[in-house]
Design a protein around this motif. Structure first.
Motif, PDB file in Angstrom:
ATOM      1  N   SER A   1       0.805  -1.219   0.000  1.00  0.00           N
ATOM      2  CA  SER A   1       0.000   0.000   0.000  1.00  0.00           C
ATOM      3  C   SER A   1       0.842   1.275   0.000  1.00  0.00           C
ATOM      4  N   ARG A   2       2.153   1.167   0.283  1.00  0.00           N
ATOM      5  CA  ARG A   2       3.023   2.340   0.303  1.00  0.00           C
ATOM      6  C   ARG A   2       4.457   1.924   0.009  1.00  0.00           C
ATOM      7  N   PHE A   3       5.262   2.869  -0.435  1.00  0.00           N
ATOM      8  CA  PHE A   3       6.656   2.592  -0.783  1.00  0.00           C
ATOM      9  C   PHE A   3       7.463   2.357   0.490  1.00  0.00           C
ATOM     10  N   GLU A   4       8.138   1.201   0.558  1.00  0.00           N
ATOM     11  CA  GLU A   4       8.975   0.875   1.702  1.00  0.00           C
ATOM     12  C   GLU A   4      10.436   0.718   1.306  1.00  0.00           C
ATOM     13  N   ASP A   5      10.695   0.005   0.210  1.00  0.00           N
ATOM     14  CA  ASP A   5      12.063  -0.146  -0.280  1.00  0.00           C
ATOM     15  C   ASP A   5      12.018  -0.499  -1.761  1.00  0.00           C
ATOM     16  N   GLN A   6      13.166  -0.872  -2.327  1.00  0.00           N
ATOM     17  CA  GLN A   6      13.286  -1.082  -3.767  1.00  0.00           C
ATOM     18  C   GLN A   6      12.520  -2.305  -4.266  1.00  0.00           C
ATOM     19  N   ALA A   7      12.025  -3.160  -3.362  1.00  0.00           N
ATOM     20  CA  ALA A   7      11.207  -4.295  -3.772  1.00  0.00           C
ATOM     21  C   ALA A   7       9.843  -3.845  -4.301  1.00  0.00           C
ATOM     22  N   ALA A   8       9.558  -2.546  -4.236  1.00  0.00           N
ATOM     23  CA  ALA A   8       8.261  -2.019  -4.684  1.00  0.00           C
ATOM     24  C   ALA A   8       7.968  -2.351  -6.132  1.00  0.00           C
ATOM     25  N   VAL A   9       9.006  -2.510  -6.958  1.00  0.00           N
ATOM     26  CA  VAL A   9       8.784  -2.730  -8.384  1.00  0.00           C
ATOM     27  C   VAL A   9       8.045  -4.040  -8.654  1.00  0.00           C
ATOM     28  N   PHE A  10       8.183  -5.034  -7.773  1.00  0.00           N
ATOM     29  CA  PHE A  10       7.437  -6.281  -7.964  1.00  0.00           C
ATOM     30  C   PHE A  10       6.439  -6.542  -6.834  1.00  0.00           C
ATOM     31  N   MET A  11       6.354  -5.640  -5.860  1.00  0.00           N
ATOM     32  CA  MET A  11       5.301  -5.740  -4.851  1.00  0.00           C
ATOM     33  C   MET A  11       4.060  -4.964  -5.286  1.00  0.00           C
TER      34      MET A  11
ATOM     35  N   ASN B   1      19.718  -1.114  -3.712  1.00  0.00           N
ATOM     36  CA  ASN B   1      19.737  -2.002  -2.569  1.00  0.00           C
ATOM     37  C   ASN B   1      20.116  -3.401  -3.005  1.00  0.00           C
ATOM     38  N   PHE B   2      20.987  -4.040  -2.218  1.00  0.00           N
ATOM     39  CA  PHE B   2      21.274  -5.473  -2.397  1.00  0.00           C
ATOM     40  C   PHE B   2      20.836  -6.183  -1.133  1.00  0.00           C
TER      41      PHE B   2
ATOM     42  N   ALA C   1      18.239  -4.420  -6.492  1.00  0.00           N
ATOM     43  CA  ALA C   1      17.146  -3.601  -7.009  1.00  0.00           C
ATOM     44  C   ALA C   1      17.450  -2.129  -6.791  1.00  0.00           C
ATOM     45  N   GLY C   2      16.793  -1.289  -7.593  1.00  0.00           N
ATOM     46  CA  GLY C   2      17.014   0.142  -7.475  1.00  0.00           C
ATOM     47  C   GLY C   2      15.828   0.949  -7.948  1.00  0.00           C
ATOM     48  N   VAL C   3      15.902   2.226  -7.664  1.00  0.00           N
ATOM     49  CA  VAL C   3      14.880   3.187  -8.049  1.00  0.00           C
ATOM     50  C   VAL C   3      15.575   4.372  -8.715  1.00  0.00           C
ATOM     51  N   LEU C   4      15.050   4.823  -9.856  1.00  0.00           N
ATOM     52  CA  LEU C   4      15.569   5.989 -10.567  1.00  0.00           C
ATOM     53  C   LEU C   4      14.478   7.055 -10.615  1.00  0.00           C
TER      54      LEU C   4
ATOM     55  N   VAL D   1       8.411   7.512 -11.749  1.00  0.00           N
ATOM     56  CA  VAL D   1       9.630   6.959 -11.153  1.00  0.00           C
ATOM     57  C   VAL D   1       9.847   5.574 -11.750  1.00  0.00           C
ATOM     58  N   ILE D   2      11.101   5.249 -12.057  1.00  0.00           N
ATOM     59  CA  ILE D   2      11.463   3.968 -12.663  1.00  0.00           C
ATOM     60  C   ILE D   2      12.012   3.025 -11.590  1.00  0.00           C
ATOM     61  N   GLY D   3      11.588   1.786 -11.613  1.00  0.00           N
ATOM     62  CA  GLY D   3      12.120   0.774 -10.714  1.00  0.00           C
ATOM     63  C   GLY D   3      12.652  -0.423 -11.486  1.00  0.00           C
ATOM     64  N   TYR D   4      13.645  -1.093 -10.941  1.00  0.00           N
ATOM     65  CA  TYR D   4      14.230  -2.269 -11.587  1.00  0.00           C
ATOM     66  C   TYR D   4      14.712  -3.234 -10.513  1.00  0.00           C
ATOM     67  N   ALA D   5      14.763  -4.509 -10.863  1.00  0.00           N
ATOM     68  CA  ALA D   5      15.213  -5.525  -9.899  1.00  0.00           C
ATOM     69  C   ALA D   5      15.688  -6.764 -10.635  1.00  0.00           C
ATOM     70  N   LEU D   6      16.654  -7.426 -10.054  1.00  0.00           N
ATOM     71  CA  LEU D   6      17.142  -8.730 -10.507  1.00  0.00           C
ATOM     72  C   LEU D   6      17.210  -9.606  -9.268  1.00  0.00           C
ATOM     73  N   PHE D   7      16.461 -10.711  -9.261  1.00  0.00           N
ATOM     74  CA  PHE D   7      16.428 -11.518  -8.044  1.00  0.00           C
ATOM     75  C   PHE D   7      16.211 -12.989  -8.365  1.00  0.00           C
TER      76      PHE D   7
END
Length: 329
Positions: free
Chosen positions: A46-56, A70-71, A106-109, A119-125
């Motif tokens: 429901s709100r931005f917490e960390d870089q995992a937001a791109v897939f949450m 963030n790693f 993951a990161g946020v741009l 805002v752009i988000g990306y992640a590799l996991f």
């Protein structure tokens, strides 16, 4: 696939000590990545917490205050496996191992110009990364395999068993969060995944009469060797929305079904039975049997479910409450 809801209730104190109550059948929520998202047990949609937001929930990316990276990784896990009578009566298999659990980069741009509303988000996991290796061998002269009319007493018996399983899945995610107003944001992310798995199941057992035996049977044996492997490339789309009515933060997210991009598999197996008696009629001679098969270019059918998630968050004093419910199908 059965349908069931997964309910996650999280209470998170302002000084960062969370408590979580999870539904009984919760295996779809076992991957908790991102430092704050993992502490919230995947309830932070429901709100931005960390870089995992791109897939949450990609819509929450719109609330990011700046660019970041963030790693996140979980150290590992121990496993213990026991197969009762796995190599024969009273011959139990035991093994254990260590495996690395999911990790994420993951990161946020966030564009520098303040008037930009996306805002752009990306992640590799890694969603899954597991290796199981079980191997054992036993020998004994206290085993009665051949009937006593052909070989009185016990026989020499040896058996070995090997199981080797490798599973790996890597996901790359790209997403955008748009702020339509101070209260409403939308998000879209696309996941590209590669899943591979291989498995080998090998068993071999031999029995022979003991030295100085007068048995006419010199040897009986059984061997099984099965192997399969497959891989699949797939993609999934996630749509998200956040709404801020008053002091509440509301999040809604939809993960679409898997779309297969490519993939294939193969399977092979051998079965050997040597000098075996399949009936109790001793007048019939013992026989040997062999079977084998090979299947190639099989269709990989691996998939993950689609789901619909709803989450809410509200702060009372120094305590912020998080709640989320996800429906998988």
């Amino acid at each position: 696939m059965s349908r069931f809801p997964v309910l996650i209730l999280v209470i998170s104190l302002a000084f960062g000590i969370p408590a979580a109550v999870l539904a009984q059948d919760n295996h779809y929520e076992s991957n908790m990545l991102g430092s704050r998202n993992a502490a919230l047990a995947n309830a932070g949609i429901s709100r931005f917490e960390d870089q995992a937001a791109v897939f949450m929930n990609p819509a929450t990316l719109a609330d990011a205050t700046g660019s970041s990276f963030n790693f996140n990784a979980i150290a590992g896990g121990l496993s213990s496996i026991k197969f009762t009578n796995g190599l024969g009566q009273d011959l139990t298999l035991k093994t254990g191992g260590f495996s690395m659990l999911p990790n994420m980069a993951a990161g946020v741009l966030k564009p520098k110009k303040s008037e930009r509303d996306f805002v752009i988000g990306y992640a590799l996991f890694h969603r899954a990364n597991d290796h199981i290796l079980l191997t054992d061998r036993r020998e004994t002269t206290e085993f009665n395999v051949i009937n006593d009319q052909e070989s009185p007493g016990n026989e020499y018996y040896s058996a070995e068993y090997h199981v080797d399983k490798d599973l790996d899945e890597v996901n790359m995610v790209m997403g955008l969060g748009w702020s339509l107003s101070d209260k409403l944001s939308l998000g879209l992310s696309q996941t590209f995944g590669y899943h591979s798995e291989s498995f080998r199941d090998y068993f071999n057992a031999i029995s022979t009469p003991l030295p100085n035996s007068t048995s006419p049977v010199d040897l009986v044996s059984a061997r099984k060797d099965i192997f399969f492997t497959y891989w699949k490339g797939f993609t999934q789309t996630m749509l998200g929305m956040t709404w801020k009515p008053g002091k509440w933060d509301i999040g809604l997210v939809l993960q679409t079904p898997v779309i297969c991009v490519m993939g294939k598999g193969q399977m092979m197996g051998d079965l050997d039975l040597t000098n075996i008696r399949l009936t109790d009629d001793l007048s019939q001679p013992r026989k040997s049997y062999r079977g084998n098969g090979y299947y190639k270019k099989l269709t990989a059918t691996y998939k993950t479910p689609w789901y619909l998630g709803l989450g809410a968050s509200r702060k009372w004093g120094t305590i912020r409450w998080y709640g989320a419910m996800k429906y998988y199908s």
